[in-house]
Design a protein around this motif. Structure first.
Motif, PDB file in Angstrom:
ATOM      1  N   LEU A 345       1.010  -1.188   0.151  1.00 11.60           N
ATOM      2  CA  LEU A 345       0.006  -0.103  -0.016  1.00 11.60           C
ATOM      3  C   LEU A 345       0.782   1.264   0.193  1.00 11.60           C
ATOM      4  O   LEU A 345       0.319   2.283  -0.488  1.00 11.60           O
ATOM      5  CB  LEU A 345      -0.894   0.052   1.306  1.00 11.60           C
ATOM      6  CG  LEU A 345      -1.839  -1.096   1.276  1.00 11.60           C
ATOM      7  CD1 LEU A 345      -2.746  -1.195   2.598  1.00 11.60           C
ATOM      8  CD2 LEU A 345      -2.938  -0.820   0.071  1.00 11.60           C
ATOM      9  N   LYS A 346       2.235   1.028   0.511  1.00 11.78           N
ATOM     10  CA  LYS A 346       2.984   2.347   0.666  1.00 11.78           C
ATOM     11  C   LYS A 346       4.191   2.394  -0.227  1.00 11.78           C
ATOM     12  O   LYS A 346       5.179   3.096   0.034  1.00 11.78           O
ATOM     13  CB  LYS A 346       3.367   2.457   1.987  1.00 11.78           C
ATOM     14  CG  LYS A 346       2.218   2.635   2.866  1.00 11.78           C
ATOM     15  CD  LYS A 346       1.458   4.040   2.929  1.00 11.78           C
ATOM     16  CE  LYS A 346       0.455   4.375   3.888  1.00 11.78           C
ATOM     17  NZ  LYS A 346      -0.490   5.237   3.399  1.00 11.78           N
ATOM     18  N   VAL A 351       9.335   4.336  -2.551  1.00 12.94           N
ATOM     19  CA  VAL A 351      10.252   4.481  -3.683  1.00 12.94           C
ATOM     20  C   VAL A 351      10.596   5.913  -4.096  1.00 12.94           C
ATOM     21  O   VAL A 351      11.720   6.255  -4.476  1.00 12.94           O
ATOM     22  CB  VAL A 351       9.475   3.859  -4.954  1.00 12.94           C
ATOM     23  CG1 VAL A 351      10.530   4.177  -6.152  1.00 12.94           C
ATOM     24  CG2 VAL A 351       9.752   2.247  -4.741  1.00 12.94           C
ATOM     25  N   HIS A 352       9.547   6.691  -4.119  1.00 13.80           N
ATOM     26  CA  HIS A 352       9.745   8.138  -4.271  1.00 13.80           C
ATOM     27  C   HIS A 352      10.812   8.901  -3.217  1.00 13.80           C
ATOM     28  O   HIS A 352      11.722   9.554  -3.453  1.00 13.80           O
ATOM     29  CB  HIS A 352       8.648   8.912  -4.144  1.00 13.80           C
ATOM     30  CG  HIS A 352       7.477   9.228  -5.339  1.00 13.80           C
ATOM     31  ND1 HIS A 352       8.155   9.204  -6.755  1.00 13.80           N
ATOM     32  CD2 HIS A 352       6.394   8.527  -5.606  1.00 13.80           C
ATOM     33  CE1 HIS A 352       7.246   9.139  -7.477  1.00 13.80           C
ATOM     34  NE2 HIS A 352       5.999   8.842  -6.768  1.00 13.80           N
ATOM     35  N   ILE A 353      10.530   8.473  -1.922  1.00 16.77           N
ATOM     36  CA  ILE A 353      11.608   8.819  -0.820  1.00 16.77           C
ATOM     37  C   ILE A 353      13.009   8.138  -1.189  1.00 16.77           C
ATOM     38  O   ILE A 353      13.926   9.096  -0.907  1.00 16.77           O
ATOM     39  CB  ILE A 353      11.067   8.429   0.372  1.00 16.77           C
ATOM     40  CG1 ILE A 353       9.773   8.975   0.818  1.00 16.77           C
ATOM     41  CG2 ILE A 353      12.153   8.662   1.450  1.00 16.77           C
ATOM     42  CD1 ILE A 353       9.180   8.613   2.211  1.00 16.77           C
ATOM     43  N   THR A 358      18.514   9.073  -2.974  1.00 14.47           N
ATOM     44  CA  THR A 358      19.682   8.476  -3.733  1.00 14.47           C
ATOM     45  C   THR A 358      19.942   9.520  -4.791  1.00 14.47           C
ATOM     46  O   THR A 358      21.304   9.314  -5.494  1.00 14.47           O
ATOM     47  CB  THR A 358      19.450   7.040  -4.335  1.00 14.47           C
ATOM     48  OG1 THR A 358      18.285   7.098  -4.910  1.00 14.47           O
ATOM     49  CG2 THR A 358      19.269   5.921  -3.000  1.00 14.47           C
ATOM     50  N   GLY A 359      19.073  10.346  -5.400  1.00 17.65           N
ATOM     51  CA  GLY A 359      19.336  11.262  -6.296  1.00 17.65           C
ATOM     52  C   GLY A 359      19.233  10.399  -7.849  1.00 17.65           C
ATOM     53  O   GLY A 359      19.508  11.202  -8.599  1.00 17.65           O
ATOM     54  N   SER A 360      18.702   9.244  -7.971  1.00 18.10           N
ATOM     55  CA  SER A 360      18.484   8.490  -9.130  1.00 18.10           C
ATOM     56  C   SER A 360      17.108   8.127  -9.386  1.00 18.10           C
ATOM     57  O   SER A 360      16.092   8.146  -8.168  1.00 18.10           O
ATOM     58  CB  SER A 360      19.423   7.271  -8.923  1.00 18.10           C
ATOM     59  OG  SER A 360      18.848   6.407  -7.883  1.00 18.10           O
ATOM     60  N   CYS A 361      16.719   7.737 -10.565  1.00 22.56           N
ATOM     61  CA  CYS A 361      15.538   7.758 -10.852  1.00 22.56           C
ATOM     62  C   CYS A 361      15.523   6.090 -11.188  1.00 22.56           C
ATOM     63  O   CYS A 361      16.003   5.643 -12.253  1.00 22.56           O
ATOM     64  CB  CYS A 361      14.763   8.333 -12.074  1.00 22.56           C
ATOM     65  SG  CYS A 361      13.206   8.147 -12.571  1.00 22.56           S
ATOM     66  N   ILE A 370       5.839   4.495 -18.064  1.00 23.04           N
ATOM     67  CA  ILE A 370       5.511   5.458 -16.876  1.00 23.04           C
ATOM     68  C   ILE A 370       6.913   5.542 -16.260  1.00 23.04           C
ATOM     69  O   ILE A 370       7.930   4.840 -16.427  1.00 23.04           O
ATOM     70  CB  ILE A 370       4.759   4.472 -16.014  1.00 23.04           C
ATOM     71  CG1 ILE A 370       5.191   3.175 -15.331  1.00 23.04           C
ATOM     72  CG2 ILE A 370       3.395   4.432 -16.391  1.00 23.04           C
ATOM     73  CD1 ILE A 370       4.290   2.650 -14.419  1.00 23.04           C
ATOM     74  N   ASP A 371       6.980   6.527 -15.210  1.00 19.41           N
ATOM     75  CA  ASP A 371       8.034   6.880 -14.608  1.00 19.41           C
ATOM     76  C   ASP A 371       7.904   6.926 -13.080  1.00 19.41           C
ATOM     77  O   ASP A 371       8.780   7.512 -12.295  1.00 19.41           O
ATOM     78  CB  ASP A 371       8.573   8.667 -14.823  1.00 19.41           C
ATOM     79  CG  ASP A 371       7.286   9.455 -14.742  1.00 19.41           C
ATOM     80  OD1 ASP A 371       6.280   8.927 -13.962  1.00 19.41           O
ATOM     81  OD2 ASP A 371       7.698  10.738 -14.757  1.00 19.41           O
ATOM     82  N   PHE A 372       7.432   5.949 -12.573  1.00 20.64           N
ATOM     83  CA  PHE A 372       7.196   5.731 -11.236  1.00 20.64           C
ATOM     84  C   PHE A 372       6.779   4.156 -11.048  1.00 20.64           C
ATOM     85  O   PHE A 372       6.387   3.497 -12.072  1.00 20.64           O
ATOM     86  CB  PHE A 372       6.181   6.519 -10.441  1.00 20.64           C
ATOM     87  CG  PHE A 372       4.593   6.191 -10.832  1.00 20.64           C
ATOM     88  CD1 PHE A 372       3.845   5.484 -10.208  1.00 20.64           C
ATOM     89  CD2 PHE A 372       4.041   7.077 -12.200  1.00 20.64           C
ATOM     90  CE1 PHE A 372       2.600   5.329 -10.957  1.00 20.64           C
ATOM     91  CE2 PHE A 372       3.181   6.874 -12.615  1.00 20.64           C
ATOM     92  CZ  PHE A 372       2.125   6.026 -12.011  1.00 20.64           C
ATOM     93  N   LEU A 373       7.085   3.761  -9.762  1.00 17.58           N
ATOM     94  CA  LEU A 373       6.622   2.304  -9.477  1.00 17.58           C
ATOM     95  C   LEU A 373       5.305   2.217  -9.162  1.00 17.58           C
ATOM     96  O   LEU A 373       4.831   2.731  -7.930  1.00 17.58           O
ATOM     97  CB  LEU A 373       7.704   1.697  -8.544  1.00 17.58           C
ATOM     98  CG  LEU A 373       7.384   0.354  -8.063  1.00 17.58           C
ATOM     99  CD1 LEU A 373       7.548  -0.660  -9.349  1.00 17.58           C
ATOM    100  CD2 LEU A 373       8.283  -0.234  -6.959  1.00 17.58           C
TER     101      LEU A 373
END
Length: 416
Positions: A345-346, A351-353, A358-361, A370-373
């Motif tokens: 759920l989180k 992953v955004h945090i 880490t400064g990486s995508c 898409i650009d997020f998990l």
């Protein structure tokens, strides 16, 4: 009565005092192995569900399900074909479009080559969810003869553009017959930013179809007609019916030929992950075998006492089946399910945090759709994973429980 008694004795054996610390250590390791494996499986399945959901929302909702293009590139009699196409059973809507490649140059002299798509705002809104990814009334105000362009957020960021900025679009002169084509330069204003959150943000821009016709000197001609289907996964048969309904030589192209591999990849990865993690759960569950064999040796005196009091083979087996389930299967499964559900759920904000830290995508919008998990928890998956773990735990307890029921009380008590 015997079931309640076996459960009670199994519970006492599981959480009572043990004579050996090694048994407790192996029990903890087995429980942790089951818990972590179940949590990883639930998180992985939720991520696959999230990818599938985003495919539906950001690909099938935006990409035309089927495209029809005339074999001669310019479609002259498309106004006759359009109503015929919309009458074909299974077609929800259809809209004309023009495709061409353009070179965009910003005021800072940065360049980007991308696909330009000329569309009519109202028909396009019937076949695509693109208007919902544009802020405010930018789509309603997307009208011809205003030198407008809508572009993806990825392109805008690459060219350092924002809404209201002006850019130069360079396109070849299609009517020129000379060897060296003289390009056309057109000044356009960015009147909207598309934020689809993926690959199309970096490769697509829209202009009004009338402006595209004038720019390319196409008159009233178009490149093709885009179709939205009621049932996207049946678009192959629909494309054939559409082709048969119009009297023209056309190319038929569906979303399956361009994006279908994504669905196949998601399903394949889901299956591989499930099988791999189930094997890991199986290995962790079968640690229960060694735990129970040590427990039988540790509890052999208690077993002998029960047998002398009249306990049957079935009761002894039931006690150690409950012992194994409570020691590793039930506890490990419940802990794993709880961990998996909470993390699933989180997982997106987590992953955004991590990306900020880490400064990486982790997922680049220039590579992936898409650009997020994403994550979408399905309780059916949780139930299946829990039942699978319990069944494997139950299978692991059968052999040790059978061995416990075969202990001879006389031999055990004679050694005490």
């Amino acid at each position: 009565m015997s079931t309640a008694l076996s459960f009670f004795l199994g519970f006492r054996f599981s959480y009572g005092r043990s004579r050996g610390g090694m048994l407790s250590l192996i029990s903890v390791i087995s429980t942790l192995g089951i818990s972590i494996s179940i949590a990883v499986l639930i998180i992985s399945l939720s991520a696959m569900n999230g990818f599938e959901h985003e495919l539906n929302q950001r690909v099938l909702a935006v990409v035309p399900h089927c495209e029809i293009e005339h074999i001669n590139q310019n479609w002259v009699q498309w106004r006759i074909a359009l109503p015929m196409i919309e009458k074909v059973p299974g077609v929800a809507a259809a809209a004309p479009y023009i495709n061409f490649t353009g070179l965009l140059e910003s005021s800072s002299h940065q360049l980007a080559v991308l696909q330009i798509r000329g569309v009519d705002a109202f028909p396009e809104s019937r076949i695509s969810a693109v208007p919902s990814y544009v802020k405010g009334s930018d789509w309603k105000d997307f009208l011809p003869d205003r030198h407008q362009i809508l572009m993806g957020k990825g392109v805008a960021d690459r060219l350092h553009l924002k809404r209201g900025d002006w850019i130069t679009m360079i396109v070849p002169d299609r009517q020129s017959k000379r060897t060296l084509l003289k390009p056309k330069y057109v000044r356009l204003q960015v009147t909207g930013i598309l934020n689809l959150g993926g690959l199309r943000d970096h490769s697509l821009a829209y202009i009004p179809i009338i402006d595209a016709q004038k720019l390319l000197r196409m008159g009233d001609n178009i490149t093709g007609i885009a179709i939205k289907a009621y049932h996207p996964f049946q678009v192959a048969s629909l494309a054939k019916r559409v082709g048969d309904s119009i009297n023209a030589d056309v190319y038929l192209r569906s979303w399956i030929s361009t994006y279908g591999y994504m669905y196949h990849d998601v399903q394949m990865i889901r299956t591989i992950i499930y099988l791999a993690i189930v094997l890991v759960i199986g290995v962790a569950c079968f640690n229960i075998v060694s735990t129970l064999m040590m427990a039988i040796k540790d509890k052999c005196f208690e077993i002998a006492i029960l047998r002398t009091l009249g306990a049957s083979d079935g009761l002894i087996r039931s006690i150690f089946i409950w012992y194994g389930l409570l020691l590793g299967g039930v506890v490990g499964s419940l802990i794993g399910v709880s961990m998996g559900v909470l993390l699933a759920l989180k997982i997106t904000p987590i992953v955004h945090i991590l990306e900020k830290f880490t400064g990486s995508c982790f997922l680049s919008g220039e590579v992936y759709f898409i650009d997020f998990l994403p994550s979408e928890l399905h309780w059916l998956d949780v139930t299946v994973v829990l039942l699978t773990s319990l069944v494997l735990s139950l299978m692991a307890t059968w052999y040790p429980a059978r061995q416990a029921s075969r202990l001879q009380p006389a031999q055990v008590l004679s050694r005490q």
